[in-house]
Design a protein around this motif. Structure first.
Motif, PDB file in Angstrom:
ATOM      1  N   UNK A  23      66.790  16.450 -74.381  1.00 51.56           N
ATOM      2  CA  UNK A  23      65.444  16.378 -74.960  1.00 51.56           C
ATOM      3  C   UNK A  23      64.832  14.998 -74.770  1.00 51.56           C
ATOM      4  N   UNK A  24      65.626  13.955 -75.086  1.00 49.52           N
ATOM      5  CA  UNK A  24      65.105  12.588 -74.949  1.00 49.52           C
ATOM      6  C   UNK A  24      64.889  12.227 -73.477  1.00 49.52           C
ATOM      7  N   UNK A  25      65.808  12.662 -72.604  1.00 50.22           N
ATOM      8  CA  UNK A  25      65.645  12.391 -71.176  1.00 50.22           C
ATOM      9  C   UNK A  25      64.418  13.071 -70.610  1.00 50.22           C
ATOM     10  N   UNK A  26      64.118  14.293 -71.094  1.00 48.70           N
ATOM     11  CA  UNK A  26      62.913  14.992 -70.651  1.00 48.70           C
ATOM     12  C   UNK A  26      61.646  14.262 -71.057  1.00 48.70           C
ATOM     13  N   UNK A  27      61.599  13.772 -72.301  1.00 54.39           N
ATOM     14  CA  UNK A  27      60.439  13.001 -72.771  1.00 54.39           C
ATOM     15  C   UNK A  27      60.280  11.728 -71.944  1.00 54.39           C
ATOM     16  N   UNK A  28      61.382  11.087 -71.636  1.00 50.21           N
ATOM     17  CA  UNK A  28      61.378   9.867 -70.831  1.00 50.21           C
ATOM     18  C   UNK A  28      60.759  10.136 -69.449  1.00 50.21           C
ATOM     19  N   UNK A  29      61.149  11.247 -68.817  1.00 48.78           N
ATOM     20  CA  UNK A  29      60.663  11.559 -67.473  1.00 48.78           C
ATOM     21  C   UNK A  29      59.198  11.976 -67.465  1.00 48.78           C
ATOM     22  N   UNK A  30      58.706  12.511 -68.569  1.00 45.32           N
ATOM     23  CA  UNK A  30      57.294  12.926 -68.601  1.00 45.32           C
ATOM     24  C   UNK A  30      56.338  11.741 -68.627  1.00 45.32           C
ATOM     25  N   UNK A  31      56.889  10.555 -68.753  1.00 45.20           N
ATOM     26  CA  UNK A  31      56.098   9.332 -68.573  1.00 45.20           C
ATOM     27  C   UNK A  31      56.442   8.695 -67.225  1.00 45.20           C
ATOM     28  N   UNK A  32      57.737   8.598 -66.935  1.00 44.73           N
ATOM     29  CA  UNK A  32      58.188   7.901 -65.731  1.00 44.73           C
ATOM     30  C   UNK A  32      57.712   8.566 -64.439  1.00 44.73           C
ATOM     31  N   UNK A  33      57.483   9.886 -64.465  1.00 44.74           N
ATOM     32  CA  UNK A  33      57.125  10.605 -63.233  1.00 44.74           C
ATOM     33  C   UNK A  33      55.856  10.053 -62.583  1.00 44.74           C
ATOM     34  N   UNK A  34      54.986   9.428 -63.358  1.00 47.19           N
ATOM     35  CA  UNK A  34      53.732   8.881 -62.822  1.00 47.19           C
ATOM     36  C   UNK A  34      54.001   7.787 -61.794  1.00 47.19           C
ATOM     37  N   UNK A  35      55.166   7.133 -61.885  1.00 46.41           N
ATOM     38  CA  UNK A  35      55.475   6.019 -60.989  1.00 46.41           C
ATOM     39  C   UNK A  35      55.865   6.472 -59.589  1.00 46.41           C
ATOM     40  N   UNK A  36      56.080   7.768 -59.373  1.00 45.45           N
ATOM     41  CA  UNK A  36      56.643   8.250 -58.109  1.00 45.45           C
ATOM     42  C   UNK A  36      55.791   7.885 -56.891  1.00 45.45           C
ATOM     43  N   UNK A  37      54.533   8.311 -56.854  1.00 49.41           N
ATOM     44  CA  UNK A  37      53.693   8.056 -55.675  1.00 49.41           C
ATOM     45  C   UNK A  37      53.456   6.556 -55.464  1.00 49.41           C
ATOM     46  N   UNK A  38      53.123   5.774 -56.498  1.00 45.38           N
ATOM     47  CA  UNK A  38      52.996   4.325 -56.274  1.00 45.38           C
ATOM     48  C   UNK A  38      54.264   3.697 -55.698  1.00 45.38           C
ATOM     49  N   UNK A  39      55.429   4.155 -56.145  1.00 50.00           N
ATOM     50  CA  UNK A  39      56.683   3.593 -55.630  1.00 50.00           C
ATOM     51  C   UNK A  39      56.869   3.946 -54.155  1.00 50.00           C
ATOM     52  N   UNK A  40      56.533   5.165 -53.766  1.00 50.41           N
ATOM     53  CA  UNK A  40      56.666   5.568 -52.367  1.00 50.41           C
ATOM     54  C   UNK A  40      55.688   4.807 -51.476  1.00 50.41           C
ATOM     55  N   UNK A  41      54.462   4.676 -51.935  1.00 47.44           N
ATOM     56  CA  UNK A  41      53.459   3.922 -51.169  1.00 47.44           C
ATOM     57  C   UNK A  41      53.911   2.475 -50.980  1.00 47.44           C
ATOM     58  N   UNK A  42      54.464   1.890 -52.030  1.00 48.89           N
ATOM     59  CA  UNK A  42      54.951   0.511 -51.941  1.00 48.89           C
ATOM     60  C   UNK A  42      56.092   0.395 -50.947  1.00 48.89           C
ATOM     61  N   UNK A  43      56.951   1.412 -50.876  1.00 49.00           N
ATOM     62  CA  UNK A  43      58.060   1.400 -49.917  1.00 49.00           C
ATOM     63  C   UNK A  43      57.546   1.317 -48.488  1.00 49.00           C
ATOM     64  N   UNK A  44      56.566   2.135 -48.150  1.00 49.53           N
ATOM     65  CA  UNK A  44      56.006   2.118 -46.796  1.00 49.53           C
ATOM     66  C   UNK A  44      55.373   0.766 -46.496  1.00 49.53           C
ATOM     67  N   UNK A  45      54.604   0.244 -47.432  1.00 52.95           N
ATOM     68  CA  UNK A  45      53.942  -1.039 -47.206  1.00 52.95           C
ATOM     69  C   UNK A  45      54.966  -2.162 -47.069  1.00 52.95           C
ATOM     70  N   UNK A  46      56.010  -2.147 -47.888  1.00 56.62           N
ATOM     71  CA  UNK A  46      57.032  -3.204 -47.825  1.00 56.62           C
ATOM     72  C   UNK A  46      57.746  -3.193 -46.480  1.00 56.62           C
ATOM     73  N   UNK A  47      58.163  -2.018 -46.009  1.00 55.90           N
ATOM     74  CA  UNK A  47      58.901  -1.946 -44.755  1.00 55.90           C
ATOM     75  C   UNK A  47      58.012  -2.270 -43.563  1.00 55.90           C
ATOM     76  N   UNK A  48      56.749  -1.876 -43.627  1.00 51.22           N
ATOM     77  CA  UNK A  48      55.822  -2.205 -42.544  1.00 51.22           C
ATOM     78  C   UNK A  48      55.567  -3.697 -42.479  1.00 51.22           C
ATOM     79  N   UNK A  49      55.354  -4.302 -43.623  1.00 53.00           N
ATOM     80  CA  UNK A  49      55.132  -5.746 -43.685  1.00 53.00           C
ATOM     81  C   UNK A  49      56.348  -6.487 -43.125  1.00 53.00           C
TER      82      UNK A  49
END
Length: 469
Positions: free
Chosen positions: A140-166
């Motif tokens: 239950x607590x892990x589910x509540x935690x992920x319902x906030x953390x999931x928003x970070x997914x796309x920004x983190x992926x975009x940052x990965x591409x930019x970091x490796x390209x740079x």
């Protein structure tokens, strides 16, 4: 048209000698390693703050981060396939500016196209934890935690591409700079949101997830600023015409990147699966496992950084179709990565308790059993350091050769037939509990490293230099 000299990457010219290659590799890998370590520190900040909220919160955050990381690392591998394509394009020296921009743009598209389905799955985290038969409180607590953390997914992926390209374009130092600032932001955000400082409410576990989201978005914004303001990089106009489709290049990224994503799912899934197996034994075992795995993950960031640099170095040599350069770049990376991991194994096995004390109060009797388990797990983690480093670097080398499909099959067999099978057999069948699970992890890494290094060694007979996606 060849790329202008000002646009040539850090890894540019072919090294004349082995020491030249080592210097070029270290110059590229060191900032990437530093950035990886700082990124790992950002994740560990969340764990450290949540650890003070009790074992249930600690276990919930640990399992939540496992699931989030499984998706994030796998998809980062898929979109990160752009690094191999960019390196090869720069190695060929033909139409580098236009080709780099094509790969970058389609990788950014892929971040959104793959990230949104992952976010939907994370939204149902509690159901996934319950399906995995975790403690109801933790689920239950892990589910509540992920319902906030999931928003970070796309920004983190975009940052990965930019970091490796740079990094491929000659500015790997930005990874350390950005993640260093992000670490400070993460500390401040966790301190304020978890415990309620600076006039903000004490949000506990949810506050830690929110701090991660804020940090991920800040990292993305920082890289956008770098792409727009750095004199060398902005000449590529990487953010120009971002709406323009290029289905051929997107297809190349998918064909190269999906096997990488599956490889990372098989690998990360083994370690995440070990966490779920620990959850079947008890909450204390999960906490001890999390401590040992976090410590082992710090040293792994070095091998991973060397592997990332090797993908770029070998990828450029592959693009130039220079067999001598490919051999020199690959073997140099293997020696550097495995050598470092061997040294860390000695330190980890010799003095485990001070490292565990970073996470758990060694003087608190309530932590006695978790500390004893963590010591056992950390000694086993030290035993597989060498093999973990070898497989990480070898995988990076093969990605530089755009060889991803067979390594994916190696990962499936090594981690899930051998590794997970041994973990279940020894952990539950033989009654060795957590120690048996960690021996399973070791077995999987031994087989994976042997298979990948053998494939690299036989690259001539397998004609890998002729492979294209």
């Amino acid at each position: 048209m060849s790329a202008p000299a000002a646009l040539m990457p850090l890894a540019g010219p072919k090294p004349a000698t082995w020491p030249d290659e080592m210097r070029a590799l270290v110059a590229l890998a060191a900032p990437l390693v530093g950035g990886n370590l700082l990124q790992m520190a950002i994740y560990s900040v969340d764990v450290l703050f949540v650890a003070h909220l009790g074992q249930v919160a600690f276990a919930s955050a640990t399992l939540g981060v496992y699931l989030y990381s499984l998706f994030m690392w796998a998809l980062s591998g898929m979109v990160g396939a752009a690094a191999a394509l960019i390196a090869a394009e720069l190695g060929r020296r033909r139409h580098a500016v236009r080709e780099v921009r094509r790969s970058f743009r389609m990788a950014m598209w892929l971040c959104v196209m793959a990230g949104i389905p992952a976010m939907l799955l994370l939204w149902h985290g509690e159901w996934l934890f319950t399906l995995a038969r975790q403690d109801p409180r933790v689920a239950a607590e892990g589910g509540r935690f992920l319902r906030v953390l999931f928003v970070a997914m796309v920004p983190a992926l975009v940052s990965t591409v930019m970091r490796q390209t740079v990094a491929a374009l000659g500015k790997p130092g930005y990874a350390m700079l950005v993640n260093g600032v992000a670490l400070g932001l993460s500390l401040l955000a966790n301190w304020a949101l978890v415990f309620g400082h600076l006039g903000l409410p004490a949000l506990g576990l949810i506050g830690s997830a929110l701090a991660s989201v804020i940090t991920s978005i800040a990292i993305m914004i920082a890289y956008v600023a770098i792409l727009l303001r750095d004199r060398r990089i902005r000449r590529y106009r990487l953010l120009g015409r971002w709406w323009r489709s290029d289905w051929e290049r997107l297809g190349e990224l998918v064909r190269l990147g999906v096997p990488i994503a599956l490889t990372l799912i098989f690998e990360a899934g083994l370690f995440g699966g070990a966490g779920f197996l620990m959850g079947l034994i008890g909450v204390t075992e999960v906490a001890a496992h999390a401590v040992a795995l976090n410590l082992a993950s710090f040293t792994f960031q070095v091998a991973m950084g060397v592997g990332q640099a090797a993908t770029i170095r070998v990828g450029m040599a592959f693009g130039a179709q220079d067999r001598e350069w490919v051999a020199r770049a690959g073997w140099t990376a293997l020696v550097l990565g495995t050598g470092f991991m061997g040294l860390t194994a000695l330190v980890m096995a010799s003095v485990p308790r001070p490292f565990i004390g970073i996470y758990l109060d060694l003087a608190d009797p309530a932590n006695a059993r978790a500390i004893a388990l963590a010591v056992q797990f950390l000694i086993l983690a030290a035993a597989f350091q060498l093999f973990d480093g070898a497989q990480a670097v070898a995988a990076g080398i093969l990605r530089g050769l755009q060889d991803t499909r067979v390594p994916m099959l190696f990962a499936l067999a090594s981690y899930w037939i051998v590794g997970f099978g041994v973990a279940v057999w020894l952990g539950f069948g033989a009654g060795w509990n957590g120690v048996g699970i960690w021996i399973g992890l070791l077995a999987g890494l031994v087989v994976a490293s042997g298979a990948l290094v053998s494939r690299w060694t036989m690259r001539g007979r397998l004609n890998l230099m002729a492979r294209t996606i």
